[in-house]
Design an enzyme around this catalytic site. Structure first.
Site, PDB file in Angstrom:
ATOM      1  N   GLU A  75      -5.430  -4.691  10.144  1.00  0.00           N
ATOM      2  CA  GLU A  75      -4.528  -3.294  10.737  1.00  0.00           C
ATOM      3  C   GLU A  75      -4.772  -2.794  11.583  1.00  0.00           C
ATOM      4  O   GLU A  75      -5.815  -2.088  11.887  1.00  0.00           O
ATOM      5  CB  GLU A  75      -4.764  -2.955   9.357  1.00  0.00           C
ATOM      6  CG  GLU A  75      -4.238  -3.291   7.903  1.00  0.00           C
ATOM      7  CD  GLU A  75      -3.538  -2.683   6.987  1.00  0.00           C
ATOM      8  OE1 GLU A  75      -2.567  -2.360   6.585  1.00  0.00           O
ATOM      9  OE2 GLU A  75      -3.928  -1.376   6.899  1.00  0.00           O
TER      10      GLU A  75
ATOM     11  N   SER B 127       2.885  -1.973  10.272  1.00  0.00           N
ATOM     12  CA  SER B 127       4.488  -1.887  10.452  1.00  0.00           C
ATOM     13  C   SER B 127       5.037  -3.527   9.716  1.00  0.00           C
ATOM     14  O   SER B 127       5.737  -4.158  11.323  1.00  0.00           O
ATOM     15  CB  SER B 127       5.219  -1.465  11.892  1.00  0.00           C
ATOM     16  OG  SER B 127       4.641  -0.393  12.095  1.00  0.00           O
TER      17      SER B 127
ATOM     18  N   HIS C 259      -9.545   1.039   4.615  1.00  0.00           N
ATOM     19  CA  HIS C 259      -8.192   1.023   4.806  1.00  0.00           C
ATOM     20  C   HIS C 259      -8.793   2.522   5.875  1.00  0.00           C
ATOM     21  O   HIS C 259      -9.714   3.642   5.849  1.00  0.00           O
ATOM     22  CB  HIS C 259      -7.122   1.812   4.285  1.00  0.00           C
ATOM     23  CG  HIS C 259      -6.076   2.134   4.602  1.00  0.00           C
ATOM     24  ND1 HIS C 259      -5.648   2.791   5.857  1.00  0.00           N
ATOM     25  CD2 HIS C 259      -5.082   1.092   4.714  1.00  0.00           C
ATOM     26  CE1 HIS C 259      -4.452   2.912   6.164  1.00  0.00           C
ATOM     27  NE2 HIS C 259      -4.172   1.779   5.731  1.00  0.00           N
TER      28      HIS C 259
ATOM     29  N   GLY D 106       2.606  -1.015   4.177  1.00  0.00           N
ATOM     30  CA  GLY D 106       2.870   0.141   3.926  1.00  0.00           C
ATOM     31  C   GLY D 106       4.105   0.875   3.835  1.00  0.00           C
ATOM     32  O   GLY D 106       4.673   0.181   3.114  1.00  0.00           O
ATOM     33  N   GLY D 107       5.296   1.110   4.646  1.00  0.00           N
ATOM     34  CA  GLY D 107       6.371   1.976   4.309  1.00  0.00           C
ATOM     35  C   GLY D 107       7.349   1.126   3.658  1.00  0.00           C
ATOM     36  O   GLY D 107       7.747   1.188   2.900  1.00  0.00           O
TER      37      GLY D 107
ATOM     38  N   ASN E  46       0.782  -1.350   0.060  1.00  0.00           N
ATOM     39  CA  ASN E  46      -0.131  -0.226   0.257  1.00  0.00           C
ATOM     40  C   ASN E  46       0.841   1.188   0.015  1.00  0.00           C
ATOM     41  O   ASN E  46       1.237   1.559   0.903  1.00  0.00           O
ATOM     42  CB  ASN E  46      -0.956   0.104   1.354  1.00  0.00           C
ATOM     43  CG  ASN E  46      -2.098   1.262   1.543  1.00  0.00           C
ATOM     44  OD1 ASN E  46      -1.677   2.194   0.337  1.00  0.00           O
ATOM     45  ND2 ASN E  46      -2.197   1.676   2.847  1.00  0.00           N
ATOM     46  N   TRP E  47       1.353   1.929  -0.739  1.00  0.00           N
ATOM     47  CA  TRP E  47       1.996   2.722  -1.306  1.00  0.00           C
ATOM     48  C   TRP E  47       1.568   4.174  -0.084  1.00  0.00           C
ATOM     49  O   TRP E  47       2.229   4.997  -0.336  1.00  0.00           O
ATOM     50  CB  TRP E  47       2.281   3.284  -2.985  1.00  0.00           C
ATOM     51  CG  TRP E  47       2.899   2.488  -3.136  1.00  0.00           C
ATOM     52  CD1 TRP E  47       3.217   1.382  -2.736  1.00  0.00           C
ATOM     53  CD2 TRP E  47       3.674   1.941  -4.437  1.00  0.00           C
ATOM     54  NE1 TRP E  47       4.114   0.344  -3.784  1.00  0.00           N
ATOM     55  CE2 TRP E  47       4.200   0.680  -4.443  1.00  0.00           C
ATOM     56  CE3 TRP E  47       3.591   3.579  -5.755  1.00  0.00           C
ATOM     57  CZ2 TRP E  47       4.915  -0.215  -6.453  1.00  0.00           C
ATOM     58  CZ3 TRP E  47       4.510   2.495  -6.990  1.00  0.00           C
ATOM     59  CH2 TRP E  47       5.067   1.525  -6.659  1.00  0.00           C
ATOM     60  N   LYS E  48       0.115   4.258  -0.884  1.00  0.00           N
ATOM     61  CA  LYS E  48      -0.662   5.354  -0.420  1.00  0.00           C
ATOM     62  C   LYS E  48      -0.324   6.468  -1.258  1.00  0.00           C
ATOM     63  O   LYS E  48      -0.625   6.555  -1.861  1.00  0.00           O
ATOM     64  CB  LYS E  48       0.037   5.678   1.433  1.00  0.00           C
ATOM     65  CG  LYS E  48      -0.331   4.303   2.163  1.00  0.00           C
ATOM     66  CD  LYS E  48       0.181   5.474   3.880  1.00  0.00           C
ATOM     67  CE  LYS E  48       0.241   3.401   4.299  1.00  0.00           C
ATOM     68  NZ  LYS E  48      -0.047   3.359   5.867  1.00  0.00           N
TER      69      LYS E  48
ATOM     70  N   GLU F 290      -7.098   4.701   7.576  1.00  0.00           N
ATOM     71  CA  GLU F 290      -7.089   6.421   6.845  1.00  0.00           C
ATOM     72  C   GLU F 290      -7.544   6.901   5.887  1.00  0.00           C
ATOM     73  O   GLU F 290      -7.952   7.993   6.528  1.00  0.00           O
ATOM     74  CB  GLU F 290      -5.565   6.507   6.009  1.00  0.00           C
ATOM     75  CG  GLU F 290      -4.441   6.561   6.997  1.00  0.00           C
ATOM     76  CD  GLU F 290      -3.028   5.690   6.676  1.00  0.00           C
ATOM     77  OE1 GLU F 290      -2.228   5.632   5.068  1.00  0.00           O
ATOM     78  OE2 GLU F 290      -2.645   4.498   7.402  1.00  0.00           O
TER      79      GLU F 290
ATOM     80  N   GLY G 126       1.771   2.458  10.671  1.00  0.00           N
ATOM     81  CA  GLY G 126       3.170   3.439  10.710  1.00  0.00           C
ATOM     82  C   GLY G 126       4.115   3.884  11.490  1.00  0.00           C
ATOM     83  O   GLY G 126       4.576   5.289  11.782  1.00  0.00           O
TER      84      GLY G 126
HETATM   85  P1  PGA Z   1       2.412   0.353   7.971  1.00  0.00           P
HETATM   86  O1  PGA Z   1       1.224   0.462   6.752  1.00  0.00           O
HETATM   87  O2  PGA Z   1       3.177  -1.302   7.470  1.00  0.00           O
HETATM   88  O3  PGA Z   1       3.269   1.712   7.461  1.00  0.00           O
HETATM   89  O4  PGA Z   1       2.628   0.287   9.150  1.00  0.00           O
HETATM   90  C1  PGA Z   1       0.651  -0.740   6.646  1.00  0.00           C
HETATM   91  C2  PGA Z   1      -0.649  -0.077   6.387  1.00  0.00           C
HETATM   92  O5  PGA Z   1      -1.426   1.270   6.548  1.00  0.00           O
HETATM   93  O6  PGA Z   1      -1.834  -1.173   5.079  1.00  0.00           O
END
Ligand code: PGA
Length: 255
Positions: free
Chosen positions: A170, A215, A100, A236-237, A12-14, A102, A176
């Site tokens: 999640e 994470s 998600h 994500g990251g 997930n590149w956001k 967010e 994050g």
């Molecule tokens: P993260 O994000 O790996 O940076 O914690 C995961 C996500 O939000 O899908």
């Protein structure tokens, strides 16, 4: 992970990256995939919507999939700035992330919104990656299982099956932050998710993949991916770097 569920490693590149970054990231992954040949997992990347055509072209023929990060619940129409599930499918996506945390926070998306988006995605031939997870306050209050059950009941369409649905657990406080639940906690929640899904969709819950997200990185991936009810990761990251994202895939089956 159970043998019948091929693990999915989804990035997930956001809202990160310009076109040059996307290309070099994806070229790195395509190179790793070509060198590896057959792999025991599926890999997909979910770039920002405008980068999808570029990324879809770059991964074409590699076996790496592409997904969107959101879609609208309507088929088409007067929804300025939104993206339809049909367009995502038309551009080469096989997946779309919905719900998600967010988006639930930034755009006030409710379980009902998420369910409508997932249903539309399924109608467009996409597999919906439906995200759920508790906040830190909910965890501290001992409400984790109640929250994920409520979110599943509200967010998963009736037609959910392995071919059109993936669940991503999640914990909001793990996204994050570098924090993760213990492996035992992750397994407990995933088992509860699968059992609740059985009540919602019957036996097909055994084949629906339940990803862990929050994470995940090369250092903790092997332990998390080895858990019985963890069928991959939503990353994500660590998905923004080809080597670390690929290393998470390589951790499948390594613990
Ligand atoms: P993260 O994000 O790996 O940076 O914690 C995961 C996500 O939000 O899908």
């Amino acid at each position: 992970m159970a043998a019948t569920r091929t693990p999915l490693i989804a990035g997930n590149w956001k809202m990160n990256g310009l076109s040059a970054d996307a290309l070099s990231l994806v070229e790195g992954l395509v190179g790793q995939k070509a060198a590896a040949g057959e792999i025991p997992f599926e890999m997909a990347v979910c770039p920002p919507a405008p980068l999808i055509p570029l990324v879809a072209k770059a991964v074409n023929g590699s076996g790496i999939g592409v997904g969107g990060q959101d879609c609208h619940a309507a088929e088409k129409g007067a929804h300025t700035g939104d993206v339809s599930a049909d367009l995502l499918a038309d551009l080469g996506c096989g997946y779309v992330i919905v719900g998600h945390s967010e988006r639930r926070t930034d755009h006030d998306e409710t379980d009902a919104d998420v369910r409508a988006k997932a249903a539309r995605a399924q109608q467009a031939g996409l597999s919906a990656i439906i995200c759920i997870g508790e906040t830190e306050a909910e965890r501290d209050a001992g409400e984790t299982l109640a929250v994920v059950r409520r979110q599943l009941s509200g967010s998963v369409p009736e037609a959910a099956a392995a071919a059109n649905t993936v669940i991503a657990y999640e914990p909001v406080w793990a996204i994050g932050t570098g924090k993760t639940p213990t492996a035992a906690d992750v397994q407990d929640v995933h088992a509860a998710i699968r059992s609740h899904l059985s009540g919602l969709v019957g036996d097909s819950a055994q084949d629906i993949r339940v990803l862990y997200g929050g994470s995940m990185k090369p250092a903790n991936a092997a332990e998390l991916l080895a858990l019985e009810d963890v069928d991959g990761g939503l990353i994500g990251g660590a998905s923004l770097d080809a080597e670390s994202f690929w290393a998470i895939g390589e951790a499948v089956g390594k613990s």
